[in-house]
Design a protein around this motif. Structure first.
Motif, PDB file in Angstrom:
ATOM      1  N   LEU B  38     -66.051 -25.958 -18.897  1.00 54.79           N
ATOM      2  CA  LEU B  38     -65.065 -25.530 -19.814  1.00 54.79           C
ATOM      3  C   LEU B  38     -64.017 -24.567 -18.786  1.00 54.79           C
ATOM      4  CD1 LEU B  38     -67.136 -24.256 -23.044  1.00 54.79           C
ATOM      5  CD2 LEU B  38     -65.361 -26.137 -22.980  1.00 54.79           C
ATOM      6  N   CYS B  39     -64.346 -23.393 -18.881  1.00 53.78           N
ATOM      7  CA  CYS B  39     -63.551 -22.451 -17.954  1.00 53.78           C
ATOM      8  C   CYS B  39     -63.504 -22.671 -16.642  1.00 53.78           C
ATOM      9  CB  CYS B  39     -63.622 -21.179 -18.245  1.00 53.78           C
ATOM     10  SG  CYS B  39     -63.107 -20.050 -17.003  1.00 53.78           S
ATOM     11  N   ALA B  40     -62.827 -23.126 -15.642  1.00 51.69           N
ATOM     12  CA  ALA B  40     -62.751 -23.673 -14.425  1.00 51.69           C
ATOM     13  C   ALA B  40     -63.659 -22.309 -13.703  1.00 51.69           C
ATOM     14  CB  ALA B  40     -61.435 -23.824 -13.779  1.00 51.69           C
ATOM     15  N   TRP B  41     -63.143 -21.020 -13.879  1.00 58.82           N
ATOM     16  CA  TRP B  41     -63.820 -19.876 -13.221  1.00 58.82           C
ATOM     17  C   TRP B  41     -65.438 -19.999 -13.119  1.00 58.82           C
ATOM     18  CZ3 TRP B  41     -61.317 -16.631 -10.248  1.00 58.82           C
ATOM     19  CH2 TRP B  41     -59.842 -16.431 -10.471  1.00 58.82           C
ATOM     20  N   THR B  42     -66.121 -20.175 -14.151  1.00 61.51           N
ATOM     21  CA  THR B  42     -67.345 -19.993 -14.711  1.00 61.51           C
ATOM     22  C   THR B  42     -68.102 -21.351 -14.088  1.00 61.51           C
ATOM     23  OG1 THR B  42     -67.294 -20.905 -16.933  1.00 61.51           O
ATOM     24  CG2 THR B  42     -67.551 -18.524 -16.693  1.00 61.51           C
ATOM     25  N   ALA B  43     -67.526 -22.676 -14.229  1.00 64.34           N
ATOM     26  CA  ALA B  43     -67.794 -23.849 -13.761  1.00 64.34           C
ATOM     27  C   ALA B  43     -68.144 -23.761 -12.378  1.00 64.34           C
ATOM     28  CB  ALA B  43     -67.204 -24.903 -14.506  1.00 64.34           C
ATOM     29  N   ASP B  66     -67.658  -9.739 -22.850  1.00 60.30           N
ATOM     30  CA  ASP B  66     -66.674 -10.273 -21.827  1.00 60.30           C
ATOM     31  C   ASP B  66     -66.763 -11.841 -22.015  1.00 60.30           C
ATOM     32  OD1 ASP B  66     -64.959 -10.183 -19.617  1.00 60.30           O
ATOM     33  OD2 ASP B  66     -66.449 -10.586 -18.272  1.00 60.30           O
ATOM     34  N   CYS B  67     -67.722 -12.583 -21.557  1.00 58.52           N
ATOM     35  CA  CYS B  67     -67.434 -13.990 -21.565  1.00 58.52           C
ATOM     36  C   CYS B  67     -68.829 -14.755 -21.831  1.00 58.52           C
ATOM     37  CB  CYS B  67     -67.149 -14.311 -20.351  1.00 58.52           C
ATOM     38  SG  CYS B  67     -66.837 -15.861 -19.752  1.00 58.52           S
ATOM     39  N   TYR B  68     -68.685 -15.500 -22.760  1.00 58.36           N
ATOM     40  CA  TYR B  68     -69.982 -16.453 -23.199  1.00 58.36           C
ATOM     41  C   TYR B  68     -70.042 -17.445 -22.308  1.00 58.36           C
ATOM     42  CZ  TYR B  68     -70.977 -13.303 -26.862  1.00 58.36           C
ATOM     43  OH  TYR B  68     -71.375 -11.850 -27.359  1.00 58.36           O
ATOM     44  N   ASN B  69     -69.114 -17.990 -21.806  1.00 53.18           N
ATOM     45  CA  ASN B  69     -69.062 -19.162 -20.857  1.00 53.18           C
ATOM     46  C   ASN B  69     -69.952 -18.711 -19.704  1.00 53.18           C
ATOM     47  OD1 ASN B  69     -67.496 -20.801 -22.431  1.00 53.18           O
ATOM     48  ND2 ASN B  69     -65.717 -20.487 -21.130  1.00 53.18           N
ATOM     49  N   ALA B  70     -69.803 -17.491 -19.237  1.00 56.53           N
ATOM     50  CA  ALA B  70     -70.370 -16.962 -18.116  1.00 56.53           C
ATOM     51  C   ALA B  70     -71.894 -16.986 -18.381  1.00 56.53           C
ATOM     52  CB  ALA B  70     -69.814 -15.642 -17.709  1.00 56.53           C
ATOM     53  N   GLN B 258     -53.399 -17.025 -19.271  1.00 56.83           N
ATOM     54  CA  GLN B 258     -54.529 -17.013 -19.808  1.00 56.83           C
ATOM     55  C   GLN B 258     -55.049 -18.494 -19.041  1.00 56.83           C
ATOM     56  OE1 GLN B 258     -53.071 -17.451 -23.742  1.00 56.83           O
ATOM     57  NE2 GLN B 258     -52.720 -19.827 -23.577  1.00 56.83           N
ATOM     58  N   GLN B 259     -56.493 -18.737 -19.404  1.00 55.19           N
ATOM     59  CA  GLN B 259     -57.090 -20.013 -18.888  1.00 55.19           C
ATOM     60  C   GLN B 259     -57.717 -20.761 -19.975  1.00 55.19           C
ATOM     61  OE1 GLN B 259     -57.569 -19.698 -15.660  1.00 55.19           O
ATOM     62  NE2 GLN B 259     -58.837 -21.730 -15.841  1.00 55.19           N
ATOM     63  N   PHE B 260     -57.410 -21.975 -19.730  1.00 56.40           N
ATOM     64  CA  PHE B 260     -57.970 -23.012 -20.603  1.00 56.40           C
ATOM     65  C   PHE B 260     -59.461 -22.730 -20.865  1.00 56.40           C
ATOM     66  CE2 PHE B 260     -60.356 -27.125 -20.782  1.00 56.40           C
ATOM     67  CZ  PHE B 260     -59.866 -27.434 -21.847  1.00 56.40           C
ATOM     68  N   ALA B 261     -59.809 -23.142 -22.252  1.00 54.79           N
ATOM     69  CA  ALA B 261     -61.003 -22.885 -22.692  1.00 54.79           C
ATOM     70  C   ALA B 261     -61.789 -21.399 -22.601  1.00 54.79           C
ATOM     71  CB  ALA B 261     -62.068 -23.988 -22.086  1.00 54.79           C
ATOM     72  N   CYS B 262     -60.897 -20.586 -22.384  1.00 51.53           N
ATOM     73  CA  CYS B 262     -61.422 -19.126 -22.478  1.00 51.53           C
ATOM     74  C   CYS B 262     -60.919 -18.356 -23.865  1.00 51.53           C
ATOM     75  CB  CYS B 262     -60.659 -18.271 -21.282  1.00 51.53           C
ATOM     76  SG  CYS B 262     -60.878 -16.613 -21.549  1.00 51.53           S
ATOM     77  N   HIS B 263     -61.967 -17.696 -24.410  1.00 49.19           N
ATOM     78  CA  HIS B 263     -61.780 -17.005 -25.745  1.00 49.19           C
ATOM     79  C   HIS B 263     -60.745 -16.073 -25.673  1.00 49.19           C
ATOM     80  CE1 HIS B 263     -63.984 -14.047 -23.755  1.00 49.19           C
ATOM     81  NE2 HIS B 263     -63.719 -13.069 -24.742  1.00 49.19           N
ATOM     82  N   HIS B 264     -60.202 -15.495 -24.550  1.00 45.52           N
ATOM     83  CA  HIS B 264     -59.119 -14.482 -24.270  1.00 45.52           C
ATOM     84  C   HIS B 264     -57.901 -15.219 -24.729  1.00 45.52           C
ATOM     85  CE1 HIS B 264     -61.211 -11.037 -22.864  1.00 45.52           C
ATOM     86  NE2 HIS B 264     -61.904 -11.780 -21.808  1.00 45.52           N
ATOM     87  N   LYS B 265     -57.772 -16.463 -24.667  1.00 51.32           N
ATOM     88  CA  LYS B 265     -56.426 -17.200 -25.110  1.00 51.32           C
ATOM     89  C   LYS B 265     -56.111 -16.855 -26.726  1.00 51.32           C
ATOM     90  CE  LYS B 265     -55.651 -21.622 -25.130  1.00 51.32           C
ATOM     91  NZ  LYS B 265     -55.651 -23.110 -24.908  1.00 51.32           N
TER      92      LYS B 265
HETATM   93  S1  SF4 Z   1     -63.660 -14.509 -19.537  1.00 53.99           S
HETATM   94 FE1  SF4 Z   1     -62.370 -16.584 -19.568  1.00 53.99          FE
HETATM   95  S2  SF4 Z   1     -61.291 -16.718 -17.992  1.00 53.99           S
HETATM   96 FE2  SF4 Z   1     -62.931 -15.294 -17.442  1.00 53.99          FE
HETATM   97  S3  SF4 Z   1     -64.906 -16.440 -16.753  1.00 53.99           S
HETATM   98 FE3  SF4 Z   1     -64.837 -16.141 -19.122  1.00 53.99          FE
HETATM   99  S4  SF4 Z   1     -63.842 -17.974 -20.025  1.00 53.99           S
HETATM  100 FE4  SF4 Z   1     -63.184 -17.883 -17.822  1.00 53.99          FE
END
Ligand code: SF4
Lengths: 236, 313
Positions: B38-43, B66-70, B258-265
């Motif tokens: 999803l988000c490139a950072w976490t992946a 903060d971030c559920y992807n993480a 902002q980052q693709f697939a990030c809720h902060h969008k």
């Molecule tokens: S907060 Fe957003 S940009 Fe940062 S790691 Fe999570 S999804 Fe990615």
């Protein structure tokens, strides 16, 4: 002389300004050098290759679009839609918000060229056929691959070539309309595709607003480059 | 080495006799094409850890506020065998709850051994001085950003961070506009340098500034400070904080990254409404996906933004 040189992904355009008016010339991108041959003056470049061609000043095609439209259209325009060969830009002048679609050919001039070539037509002929259509065939896709299969289905169902083309124009306009802010009350369309009355009509319908097309839609950015220079020069 | 995925109070990690390593630092220059993304950072950090390209002993995931992807990527790392702790910020900024979180973190790391609070606080103060120099046009945004963004893990070693700060020299930065960069730090490694090229000096990097803003002389103070981490609580606090910072930094324009697939969008609208509609700051949103040099499209839009600043505002 001032030369506005707009070298884009497919065509290169020049606007020569001598003080009392403009002259224009358009060639294919690769031949941009022809536009400067035997010409002397200040070159203000814009377009995709603006930093790659010789220039005295360079300015983005977003800014030149705003200046160029101002020169051609003597009324307030909220949004400019610049339909290019490779990308389409939506420039929200009031909010300085610029959106671009360059991930695929949907909503760009390339898509219409593809459609024209499918019907063995020149892209300039699309508008003529559009006018002859009694209705627009329902087409949803602006992805070249999917659109082709939809076109075939519509033809099989009995829609005419003209109706299918009109349908394609509407799908194309719908795609672009998604990028246009809802607040926009007046829209200008520039770029070579703006010569296609079918597209312009469809855009007007999709957006529900007045759509203005400058007299020479393809050279608006080249003119805008000169106009920008003149305005900045005035300030210096 | 303790891997962290976002802001985790590094002073606690160092006080437990461990060193912190912000996994995000490896992302902008990574060539890796991650699967299940999803988000490139976490992946990307997940892949780097799973493939052993970045070596850590334990992982601390910022799982709440903060971030559920993480969070999910952290679970993958844990299930692959890495000891993992889930760190949560209280949404209501309750410093008591924050302190409990810090206690749990310390426990996971084997307990506090030798307090490093003072030293970290001192280093962050030095980093804030660099920040001030950057505001005064005496340090480039690129260099200032590096110091501030490294405030999350203090470069894996307090000595290293200290010498990095000491190595920063005063220079004269030439610029036309003072810009605030809000949201996620850019995944494009040349972003600040590019903005500089077109006359925009980033004087305020929202998240990196958070990294050096919080500290304290003991666990209680640290808890009180981090409870105010603006990304974790209700956005109204963040908006108010931004308003005061934009004024203090004499900012001309705002870029929301902002980052693709990030809720902060989803916050873009709220930021735009407040900062542009209400306060009148010129505002532009840039969205990124995979790491790369700043793409042409973004360059064009940013350059046009700078051109427009010249005449509209
Ligand atoms: S907060 Fe957003 S940009 Fe940062 S790691 Fe999570 S999804 Fe990615």
């Amino acid at each position: 002389m001032l030369i506005g040189l707009d070298v884009g992904s497919r065509a290169a355009k020049a606007a020569y300004y001598s003080g009392d008016g403009y002259e224009f010339r358009i060639v294919s991108s690769q031949n941009w050098e022809d536009l400067l041959r035997d010409k002397e003056g200040v070159v203000v470049s814009t377009g995709y290759f603006r930093k790659r061609v010789p220039h005295d000043f360079n300015v983005t095609e977003i800014t030149t679009a705003i200046y160029g439209v101002r020169r051609f259209i003597k009324r307030k325009v909220d949004v400019i839609i610049d339909i290019g060969g490779q990308d389409t830009k939506v420039i929200d002048i009031a909010r300085n918000d610029f959106r671009m679609n360059d991930k695929c050919s949907a909503g760009t001039g390339t898509f219409l060229e593809y459609i024209a070539s499918y019907f063995a037509l020149d892209v300039a002929e699309l508008a003529k056929l559009h006018r002859l259509a009694k209705c627009a065939a329902p087409i949803n896709s602006t992805c070249s691959v999917f659109a082709q299969s939809e076109i075939v289905s519509r033809l099989v169902e009995g829609y005419t070539k003209e109706e299918v083309i009109k349908g394609v124009h509407h799908a194309f306009a719908k795609r672009i309309a998604q990028m246009v802010p809802k607040r926009a009350r007046s829209v200008a369309v520039i770029g070579g595709t703006a010569k296609n009355r079918g597209v312009v009509e469809a855009l007007g319908k999709e957006l529900g607003v007045r759509v203005f097309v400058p007299e020479e839609p393809q050279v608006v950015n080249a003119v805008g480059a000169v106009e920008y220079y003149l305005a900045r020069e005035g300030e210096r | 080495m303790i891997g962290i995925t976002a802001l985790v109070p590094a002073e606690v990690i160092y006080s437990c006799g461990e060193a912190a390593l912000d996994l995000n630092n490896f992302v902008p220059n990574s060539k890796l094409e991650p699967e299940e993304k999803l988000c490139a950072w976490t992946a990307i950090w997940r892949e780097l850890v799973l493939r052993g390209k970045v070596k850590i002993d334990k992982l601390v995931v910022v799982a709440g506020g903060d971030c559920y992807n993480a969070l999910v990527e952290g679970e993958k790392v844990e299930l692959a065998g890495k000891p993992t702790h889930y760190f949560t910020y209280p949404f209501d900024r309750d410093s008591k709850v924050m302190q409990e979180e810090l206690n749990a973190l310390a426990e996971f790391l084997g307990g506090i051994k030798e307090e490093a609070f003072d030293e970290v606080a001192e280093l962050k103060k030095l980093a804030l001085e660099i920040h001030e120099m950057r505001c005064n046009g005496e340090v480039s945004a690129e260099k200032g950003f590096l110091i501030e963004v490294s405030g999350s893990d203090l470069m894996g070693s307090l000595e290293k961070y200290r010498s990095a700060i000491e190595e920063v020299r005063e220079e004269e930065v030439d610029y036309e506009y003072r810009v605030a960069l809000l949201g996620i730090p850019p995944i494009y490694p040349d972003f600040h340098a590019f903005l500089q090229e077109v006359g925009m000096h980033v004087v305020f990097d929202e998240m990196p500034f958070e990294f050096i803003r919080h500290s304290g002389k003991n666990l209680k103070e640290v808890a009180r400070s981090y409870a105010n981490y603006t990304f974790a609580g209700h956005i109204k606090h963040r908006l108010r904080f931004l308003e005061s910072q934009l004024r203090r930094h004499r900012v001309d324009a705002v870029i929301h990254f902002q980052q693709f697939a990030c809720h902060h969008k989803l916050e873009d609208r709220l930021l735009r409404d407040y900062l542009y509609e209400k306060l009148g700051y010129p505002y532009m949103t840039i969205e990124a996906d995979l790491p790369s040099p700043t793409p042409q499209q973004a360059r064009l839009r940013l350059e046009a933004f700078a051109e427009r600043l010249r005449e509209v505002w």
